[in-house]
Design an enzyme around this catalytic site. Structure first.
Site, mmCIF file in Angstrom:
data_model
loop_
_atom_site.group_PDB
_atom_site.id
_atom_site.type_symbol
_atom_site.label_atom_id
_atom_site.label_comp_id
_atom_site.label_asym_id
_atom_site.label_seq_id
_atom_site.Cartn_x
_atom_site.Cartn_y
_atom_site.Cartn_z
ATOM 1 N N LEU A 12 0.871 -1.180 0.000
ATOM 2 C CA LEU A 12 0.000 0.000 0.000
ATOM 3 C C LEU A 12 0.904 1.224 0.000
ATOM 4 O O LEU A 12 1.772 1.358 0.873
ATOM 5 C CB LEU A 12 -0.919 -0.012 1.223
ATOM 6 C CG LEU A 12 -1.889 1.176 1.342
ATOM 7 C CD1 LEU A 12 -3.190 0.720 2.019
ATOM 8 C CD2 LEU A 12 -1.293 2.343 2.137
ATOM 9 N N ASP A 66 -8.123 11.608 1.506
ATOM 10 C CA ASP A 66 -7.379 12.769 1.993
ATOM 11 C C ASP A 66 -6.823 12.387 3.363
ATOM 12 O O ASP A 66 -7.555 12.350 4.357
ATOM 13 C CB ASP A 66 -8.295 13.997 2.094
ATOM 14 C CG ASP A 66 -7.528 15.225 2.566
ATOM 15 O OD1 ASP A 66 -6.393 15.062 3.080
ATOM 16 O OD2 ASP A 66 -8.055 16.338 2.429
ATOM 17 N N ASP A 69 -6.978 14.006 6.957
ATOM 18 C CA ASP A 69 -8.133 13.733 7.825
ATOM 19 C C ASP A 69 -7.819 12.443 8.599
ATOM 20 O O ASP A 69 -7.751 11.361 8.003
ATOM 21 C CB ASP A 69 -9.382 13.574 6.937
ATOM 22 C CG ASP A 69 -10.601 13.123 7.728
ATOM 23 O OD1 ASP A 69 -10.465 12.786 8.930
ATOM 24 O OD2 ASP A 69 -11.688 13.094 7.129
ATOM 25 N N ASN A 93 4.196 7.666 2.373
ATOM 26 C CA ASN A 93 4.972 8.617 1.570
ATOM 27 C C ASN A 93 4.267 9.970 1.381
ATOM 28 O O ASN A 93 4.926 10.986 1.203
ATOM 29 C CB ASN A 93 5.254 7.964 0.205
ATOM 30 C CG ASN A 93 5.656 8.962 -0.841
ATOM 31 O OD1 ASN A 93 6.782 9.445 -0.860
ATOM 32 N ND2 ASN A 93 4.710 9.297 -1.724
ATOM 33 N N TYR A 158 7.716 21.703 8.952
ATOM 34 C CA TYR A 158 8.036 20.550 8.096
ATOM 35 C C TYR A 158 9.121 19.683 8.740
ATOM 36 O O TYR A 158 8.970 18.472 8.873
ATOM 37 C CB TYR A 158 8.487 21.038 6.720
ATOM 38 C CG TYR A 158 8.869 19.914 5.780
ATOM 39 C CD1 TYR A 158 7.895 19.069 5.249
ATOM 40 C CD2 TYR A 158 10.195 19.680 5.427
ATOM 41 C CE1 TYR A 158 8.239 18.028 4.378
ATOM 42 C CE2 TYR A 158 10.539 18.647 4.565
ATOM 43 C CZ TYR A 158 9.564 17.830 4.047
ATOM 44 O OH TYR A 158 9.907 16.798 3.200
ATOM 45 N N LYS A 162 9.087 15.696 10.132
ATOM 46 C CA LYS A 162 9.975 14.646 9.620
ATOM 47 C C LYS A 162 10.852 14.070 10.740
ATOM 48 O O LYS A 162 11.226 12.904 10.699
ATOM 49 C CB LYS A 162 10.806 15.189 8.454
ATOM 50 C CG LYS A 162 9.947 15.567 7.235
ATOM 51 C CD LYS A 162 9.123 14.383 6.713
ATOM 52 C CE LYS A 162 8.388 14.667 5.430
ATOM 53 N NZ LYS A 162 7.631 13.528 4.902
HETATM 54 N N1 LIG Z 1 10.986 16.025 -3.212
HETATM 55 C C1 LIG Z 1 11.813 16.262 -2.213
HETATM 56 O O1 LIG Z 1 12.765 17.050 -2.344
HETATM 57 C C2 LIG Z 1 11.635 15.528 -0.903
HETATM 58 C C3 LIG Z 1 12.725 15.489 -0.025
HETATM 59 C C4 LIG Z 1 12.590 14.828 1.183
HETATM 60 C C5 LIG Z 1 11.398 14.215 1.503
HETATM 61 N N2 LIG Z 1 10.348 14.258 0.641
HETATM 62 C C6 LIG Z 1 9.096 13.618 1.038
HETATM 63 O O2 LIG Z 1 8.729 12.695 0.036
HETATM 64 C C7 LIG Z 1 7.323 12.476 0.106
HETATM 65 C C8 LIG Z 1 6.751 12.473 -1.298
HETATM 66 O O3 LIG Z 1 6.898 13.751 -1.858
HETATM 67 P P1 LIG Z 1 7.319 14.000 -3.383
HETATM 68 O O4 LIG Z 1 8.632 14.641 -3.372
HETATM 69 O O5 LIG Z 1 7.127 12.785 -4.191
HETATM 70 O O6 LIG Z 1 6.268 15.157 -3.753
HETATM 71 P P2 LIG Z 1 4.966 15.152 -4.686
HETATM 72 O O7 LIG Z 1 5.354 14.783 -6.073
HETATM 73 O O8 LIG Z 1 4.313 16.471 -4.443
HETATM 74 O O9 LIG Z 1 4.076 13.973 -4.091
HETATM 75 C C9 LIG Z 1 3.288 14.107 -2.933
HETATM 76 C C10 LIG Z 1 2.259 13.005 -2.913
HETATM 77 O O10 LIG Z 1 1.479 13.126 -1.708
HETATM 78 C C11 LIG Z 1 0.098 13.105 -2.047
HETATM 79 N N3 LIG Z 1 -0.676 13.899 -1.110
HETATM 80 C C12 LIG Z 1 -0.531 15.222 -0.829
HETATM 81 N N4 LIG Z 1 -1.466 15.611 0.059
HETATM 82 C C13 LIG Z 1 -2.231 14.511 0.336
HETATM 83 C C14 LIG Z 1 -3.347 14.281 1.176
HETATM 84 N N5 LIG Z 1 -3.887 15.261 1.900
HETATM 85 N N6 LIG Z 1 -3.876 13.034 1.220
HETATM 86 C C15 LIG Z 1 -3.347 12.037 0.470
HETATM 87 N N7 LIG Z 1 -2.275 12.189 -0.324
HETATM 88 C C16 LIG Z 1 -1.727 13.422 -0.399
HETATM 89 C C17 LIG Z 1 0.038 13.705 -3.460
HETATM 90 O O11 LIG Z 1 -1.110 13.235 -4.162
HETATM 91 P P3 LIG Z 1 -2.492 14.034 -4.327
HETATM 92 O O12 LIG Z 1 -2.152 15.471 -4.547
HETATM 93 O O13 LIG Z 1 -3.101 13.346 -5.494
HETATM 94 O O14 LIG Z 1 -3.252 13.787 -3.070
HETATM 95 C C18 LIG Z 1 1.292 13.093 -4.084
HETATM 96 O O15 LIG Z 1 1.034 11.803 -4.568
HETATM 97 C C19 LIG Z 1 6.763 13.560 1.036
HETATM 98 O O16 LIG Z 1 6.462 13.004 2.297
HETATM 99 C C20 LIG Z 1 7.912 14.557 1.144
HETATM 100 O O17 LIG Z 1 7.887 15.257 2.367
HETATM 101 C C21 LIG Z 1 10.442 14.902 -0.560
#
Ligand SMILES: NC(=O)c1ccc[n+]([C@@H]2O[C@H](COP(=O)([O-])OP(=O)(O)OC[C@H]3O[C@@H](n4cnc5c(N)ncnc54)[C@H](OP(=O)(O)O)[C@@H]3O)[C@@H](O)[C@H]2O)c1
Length: 271
Positions: A12, A66, A69, A93, A158, A162
């Site tokens: 999942l 979402d 929630d 994630n 943030y 984390k």
């Molecule tokens: N990119 C970076 O530089 C980076 C670095 C360190 C850690 N991270 C972590 O990696 C994880 C994934 O981020 P990403 O970089 O892949 O960014 P991303 O492309 O913006 O992906 C975020 C994902 O979370 C989902 N999401 C957002 N709000 C949500 C909600 N309320 N309910 C359910 N799903 C939700 C989004 O889907 P929907 O909008 O369709 O809901 C999307 O699939 C995050 O936890 C982020 O903090 C990212």
């Protein structure tokens, strides 16, 4: 503990509709897993499910939720059960980051950030771990961040979410080992995804521009290699690994000041 065997098991993935979550979906399907894809964007999840089925022949289930929630986060386990499925591996994630002066942030948006990044993985762990214990094993990978290793001024909330997720993961890594449940935190630095746009901050990408950015594919590949070795924490990417290690030997106040200079407003050059 026996190492996690992917074949014919179900993962999942939250936040599967883009970025790191989507890369996890592709690489886990390539390892023989069936997938439950969770996010808010139904269309993106359905087209990903379609592509994964065609490319890898895996079974997929889309669950729109979402996860900011808490009821929807804790309710995922019942929805999975009602669909006649079980989750052997959970990838927590879904997440986003806010950036900018604390006084300019919306309290409601930062509350959602805490609920999604920190509380949802906790709710999901509480909902799914008892079933894993009953079945004699399972696994959880929590996508935290390198921001969890130290305070992150101008992204204070943030970084705090984390840090919570990192500590929760490490604690559960040791605590759940006797139940044959493998837990790992992924702590990436900048990854080329929609994260920067989703932050709503026009300056975040620039603030992090001195740190090399890796692809989501590399982030996930290195994470799964570490997971296969039973590691509790992985920092994908060499530069950010070295940066997080060097930070461990600095006084906390100095590290926080350096972090503030990186993430804070840049002074205009004069003359
Ligand atoms: N990119 C970076 O530089 C980076 C670095 C360190 C850690 N991270 C972590 O990696 C994880 C994934 O981020 P990403 O970089 O892949 O960014 P991303 O492309 O913006 O992906 C975020 C994902 O979370 C989902 N999401 C957002 N709000 C949500 C909600 N309320 N309910 C359910 N799903 C939700 C989004 O889907 P929907 O909008 O369709 O809901 C999307 O699939 C995050 O936890 C982020 O903090 C990212």
């Amino acid at each position: 503990m026996t190492r996690f065997d992917y074949r014919e098991k179900t993962a999942l993935i939250t936040g599967a509709s883009s970025g790191i979550g989507e890369a996890f979906a592709h690489q886990l399907a390539a390892r023989g897993m069936h997938l439950i894809l969770v996010a808010r964007s139904q269309d993106k999840l359905l087209s990903l499910a379609d592509a994964l089925g065609r490319e890898h022949g895996c079974r997929t289930k889309v669950l729109v939720a979402d996860l900011s929630d808490p009821d929807q986060a804790s309710g995922l386990a019942d929805r999975v059960k009602s669909a006649g499925l079980q989750a052997d591996l959970i990838i927590n994630n879904a997440g986003f980051g806010t950036h900018g002066r604390f006084t300019r942030q919306s309290a409601a948006q930062e509350r959602r950030e805490v609920l999604l990044n920190a509380l949802a993985p906790l709710e999901i762990a509480h909902a799914f771990v008892p079933g894993m214990v009953e079945r004699g094993g399972g696994a959880i990978i929590n996508v935290a961040s390198s921001a969890g290793f130290q305070a992150t001024p101008y992204m204070s909330t943030y970084g705090a979410t984390k840090a919570f997720l990192l500590h929760l993961s490490e604690g559960l890594w040791a605590e759940l080992e006797p139940d044959n449940i493998q837990v790992m935190a992924v702590c990436p630095g900048p990854v080329a995804t929609n994260f920067f746009e989703a932050s709503g901050s026009p300056t975040l990408k620039k603030a992090l521009s001195t740190t090399p950015m890796i692809s989501a594919e590399r982030c996930v590949r290195e994470s799964l290699e570490a997971f296969d070795k039973g590691r509790p924490v992985v920092v994908p990417g060499l530069s950010i690994k070295l940066m997080t290690q060097s930070g461990r030997f600095m006084p906390r106040a100095l590290l926080t000041k350096i972090s503030a200079r990186m993430l804070g407003p840049k002074k205009r050059k004069t003359g």
